[in-house]
Design a protein around this motif. Structure first.
Motif, PDB file in Angstrom:
ATOM      1  N   ARG A 105      10.882  51.494 -15.920  1.00 20.56           N
ATOM      2  CA  ARG A 105       9.620  51.871 -16.934  1.00 20.56           C
ATOM      3  C   ARG A 105       8.340  52.383 -16.268  1.00 20.56           C
ATOM      4  O   ARG A 105       7.930  53.661 -16.630  1.00 20.56           O
ATOM      5  CB  ARG A 105       9.110  50.571 -17.703  1.00 20.56           C
ATOM      6  CG  ARG A 105       9.817  50.234 -18.957  1.00 20.56           C
ATOM      7  CD  ARG A 105       9.343  49.009 -19.594  1.00 20.56           C
ATOM      8  NE  ARG A 105       8.137  49.305 -20.382  1.00 20.56           N
ATOM      9  CZ  ARG A 105       7.500  48.346 -20.850  1.00 20.56           C
ATOM     10  NH1 ARG A 105       7.990  47.055 -20.831  1.00 20.56           N
ATOM     11  NH2 ARG A 105       6.134  48.419 -21.518  1.00 20.56           N
ATOM     12  N   SER A 152       9.793  56.103 -15.272  1.00 19.60           N
ATOM     13  CA  SER A 152      10.354  56.903 -16.127  1.00 19.60           C
ATOM     14  C   SER A 152       9.617  58.463 -16.363  1.00 19.60           C
ATOM     15  O   SER A 152      10.234  59.361 -16.748  1.00 19.60           O
ATOM     16  CB  SER A 152      10.192  56.124 -17.640  1.00 19.60           C
ATOM     17  OG  SER A 152       9.026  55.890 -17.947  1.00 19.60           O
ATOM     18  N   ARG A 153       8.470  58.325 -16.303  1.00 21.04           N
ATOM     19  CA  ARG A 153       7.720  59.425 -16.442  1.00 21.04           C
ATOM     20  C   ARG A 153       7.852  60.363 -15.153  1.00 21.04           C
ATOM     21  O   ARG A 153       8.194  61.502 -15.419  1.00 21.04           O
ATOM     22  CB  ARG A 153       6.000  59.291 -16.510  1.00 21.04           C
ATOM     23  CG  ARG A 153       5.913  59.176 -17.842  1.00 21.04           C
ATOM     24  CD  ARG A 153       4.291  58.755 -17.817  1.00 21.04           C
ATOM     25  NE  ARG A 153       4.353  57.326 -17.541  1.00 21.04           N
ATOM     26  CZ  ARG A 153       3.073  56.411 -17.616  1.00 21.04           C
ATOM     27  NH1 ARG A 153       2.015  56.996 -18.002  1.00 21.04           N
ATOM     28  NH2 ARG A 153       3.321  55.104 -17.297  1.00 21.04           N
ATOM     29  N   LEU A 176      11.637  61.566 -15.652  1.00 22.25           N
ATOM     30  CA  LEU A 176      11.724  62.625 -16.615  1.00 22.25           C
ATOM     31  C   LEU A 176      11.026  64.109 -16.167  1.00 22.25           C
ATOM     32  O   LEU A 176      11.716  65.098 -16.294  1.00 22.25           O
ATOM     33  CB  LEU A 176      11.133  62.053 -17.652  1.00 22.25           C
ATOM     34  CG  LEU A 176      11.305  63.114 -18.878  1.00 22.25           C
ATOM     35  CD1 LEU A 176      12.648  63.058 -19.351  1.00 22.25           C
ATOM     36  CD2 LEU A 176      10.094  62.303 -20.042  1.00 22.25           C
ATOM     37  N   THR A 177       9.974  63.826 -15.514  1.00 22.07           N
ATOM     38  CA  THR A 177       9.467  65.138 -14.925  1.00 22.07           C
ATOM     39  C   THR A 177      10.305  66.158 -14.002  1.00 22.07           C
ATOM     40  O   THR A 177      10.502  67.183 -14.082  1.00 22.07           O
ATOM     41  CB  THR A 177       8.047  64.886 -14.173  1.00 22.07           C
ATOM     42  OG1 THR A 177       7.267  64.046 -15.080  1.00 22.07           O
ATOM     43  CG2 THR A 177       7.473  65.996 -13.755  1.00 22.07           C
ATOM     44  N   SER A 179      -1.351  52.014 -13.367  1.00 24.26           N
ATOM     45  CA  SER A 179      -1.034  53.127 -14.327  1.00 24.26           C
ATOM     46  C   SER A 179      -0.590  52.189 -15.710  1.00 24.26           C
ATOM     47  O   SER A 179      -0.405  52.882 -16.560  1.00 24.26           O
ATOM     48  CB  SER A 179       0.135  54.053 -13.812  1.00 24.26           C
ATOM     49  OG  SER A 179       1.150  53.192 -13.540  1.00 24.26           O
ATOM     50  N   GLU A 180      -0.713  50.929 -15.658  1.00 27.62           N
ATOM     51  CA  GLU A 180      -0.057  50.372 -17.185  1.00 27.62           C
ATOM     52  C   GLU A 180      -0.917  49.435 -17.599  1.00 27.62           C
ATOM     53  O   GLU A 180      -2.031  49.137 -17.009  1.00 27.62           O
ATOM     54  CB  GLU A 180       1.187  49.718 -16.368  1.00 27.62           C
ATOM     55  CG  GLU A 180       2.242  50.273 -15.904  1.00 27.62           C
ATOM     56  CD  GLU A 180       2.805  51.487 -16.766  1.00 27.62           C
ATOM     57  OE1 GLU A 180       2.889  51.407 -17.990  1.00 27.62           O
ATOM     58  OE2 GLU A 180       3.301  52.405 -16.225  1.00 27.62           O
TER      59      GLU A 180
END
Lengths: 229, 303
Positions: free
Chosen positions: A15, A18-19, A22-23, B92-93
């Protein structure tokens, strides 16, 4: 309840990553599209070099960013104290990190390798005799990645990991040059058929063995750690 | 059936190049609060990390809720909530991300209680950690530790760097957590007021050694400051429980531990007049212990 929390740790890291993943996947797809678009409009030498850089760049960078974020920054940013306060041992922590990094990078690298093989051989850039050598090139990249992953996990140190990246980048280039000049390999590279002679098979097997051994040694070393904060 | 001790450390030692935690014995039963007091670098965090199984002792044994550490740390940590001043969450969360993660691990996670805690501590679960102040981050880790309803809470300097209002909120929640009579807390701080407020037992640690460890009431009761006048300049009686003595002209101020009512008479017999006997605050005891321990170490080095 005494079940392992490795799946939860893996899920948490996926999690968090994930970004980033994906990037880099999107960047890779864009680069593949660019490569496909310019393929018939540039000389073969440009196709080979440019294609190699565009394909391995995002995948390699993604692997490095992932291991930095999951292994090195976990310690540097003190989130490791939070994780280790949960019902987990160093052994399980290490397993979780391997389960995150190896499959994601492995899949990405395999996909990029498949695309590279398509452009290099299916579209006729190189003769099929180069298949064993190109296999060794991509497998060599994976072995270098497992070594860097191991150092990042065992040391959890930014300096050590960066030094390791630089060293393996040079070592891998040198190693691939050495293989390219080995007679049993070099004499078939420009041939019309792929020749899997004992040298080629031996080198590929040795690369796989090194990758597996590095992972096993990493687990063993982590198991001996008594202090983990 | 008797409950196992919350924590039982016997002869625990750990050596680093510039620090040595030596032969620490520490134990307290479930349902009580142990305050660990000591200056920076005394060994409090090292001891707490060993209790959590994050650091292995060189010698000695540690049992937490009956589990041998670090060997049985998985079983033990299912019942421990840990909050440390230097523990960080993923910037970041959001807080909700962390709550989801901890919920996925602990069957004992109490969602209703987590929501109550968020409201009481004025936290928004949708807020990202990087936007939180230090105090809010500590409160967020407190929510994550408490909502899993652990049997033992281990707090390493949780109130360090907090403003008075947030410090009170954190201490109040720690006290609320004790409503469950079997829940125990190991709490370290160099803020003696915090420790005095919530602890049943107090252990002083200095230079890697446990200097004193006892029940809070006995502890506070055992220390006194005696104000004496000494017009004929007589020597002080040679009593082992004199921890500190300061002279200003004819006036002496003597700090003693293991005080009993017969002690003033011993000074009187030595030709001094006892003008006042005062109780000490934990802060004053702490300073006296640190100064006395420092002097002992300097004497040993000199000899």
């Amino acid at each position: 309840m005494s079940t392992s929390i490795v799946p939860q740790l893996v899920g948490k890291d996926l999690r968090l990553l994930s970004r980033i993943i994906l990037t880099f996947v999107v960047v890779s797809l864009i680069f593949i599209a660019i490569l496909a678009a310019i393929w018939d409009h540039v000389p073969a030498v440009v196709q080979g070099n440019f294609g190699f850089i565009l394909l391995i760049g995002p995948a390699g960078t993604c692997g490095i960013v992932m291991l930095m974020k999951t292994n090195v920054l976990e310690k540097e940013k003190s989130t490791q104290a939070f994780i280790m306060s949960l019902p987990v041992t160093v052994k399980e922590f290490t397993r979780a990190k391997l389960w995150v990094n190896l499959p994601v990078f492995g899949l990405f690298w395999a996909a990029i390798s498949a695309v590279a093989f398509y452009f290099a051989f299916a579209r006729g850039l190189f003769p099929l005799g180069g298949v064993p050598f190109v296999t060794m090139v991509f497998l060599g990249g994976f072995v270098a990645y497992t070594c860097i992953l191991a150092v990042s996990l065992v040391s959890q140190n930014l300096g050590m990991t960066v030094l390791c990246i630089a060293l393996f980048e040079m070592a891998t280039s040198g190693y691939l040059w050495a293989i390219a000049f080995l007679n049993p390999i070099s004499q078939h590279i420009w041939g019309a058929v792929a020749v899997w002679n004992p040298t080629a098979v031996g080198i590929v097997a040795a690369q796989l063995l090194v990758a597996v051994s590095v992972i096993v040694v990493t687990l063993l070393v982590q198991n001996t750690k008594r202090d983990f904060i | 059936m008797d409950l196992p001790l919350a924590i039982q450390c016997e002869g625990v030692s750990k050596r680093y190049p510039h620090f040595h935690l030596q032969n620490v014995d520490l134990s307290f039963e479930q349902g009580t609060v142990m305050g660990l007091v000591g200056p920076n670098g005394a060994g409090k965090s090292t001891l707490m990390r060993m209790v959590m199984g994050l650091i292995g002792p060189d010698s000695g044994s540690i049992r937490v809720l009956g589990h041998a550490m670090p060997h049985d740390q998985i079983a033990a940590k299912r019942h421990i909530g840990f909050v440390a001043e230097d523990m960080r969450l993923y910037e970041s969360e959001t807080i909700a991300f962390h709550m989801d993660f901890v919920r996925s691990i602990f069957d004992s996670w109490d969602d209703d209680y987590a929501q109550v805690l968020l409201r009481r501590l004025d936290l928004n679960e949708k807020q990202k950690v990087k936007g939180l102040s230090h105090g809010q981050r500590v409160k967020a880790t407190l929510v994550l530790a408490l909502a899993r309803r652990p049997s033992l809470l281990v707090f390493d300097e949780p109130t360090t760097g907090l403003d008075p209002a947030v410090r009170k909120e954190v201490l109040d929640e720690m006290m609320n957590a004790l409503a469950d009579e079997t829940r125990s807390i190991l709490f370290s701080s160099h803020n003696t007021l915090d420790v005095e407020q919530i602890s049943d037992y107090i252990t002083f640690i200095y230079g890697g050694r446990v200097v004193e460890s006892s029940n809070k009431e006995d502890f506070l009761d055992g220390w006194r400051r005696l104000r004496l006048t000494n017009p004929h300049n007589r020597p002080l009686p040679d009593l082992p429980n004199i921890k500190e003595a300061q002279q200003s002209g004819q006036i002496w101020t003597v700090t003693v531990n293991q005080y009993d009512d017969a002690l003033p008479a011993q000074f009187t017999q030595a030709g001094l007049t006892v003008t006042a006997v005062e109780r000490l605050t934990l802060e004053e005891i702490f300073l006296s212990i640190v100064l006395s321990a420092k002097a002992n170490i300097q004497m040993k080095v000199a000899s």
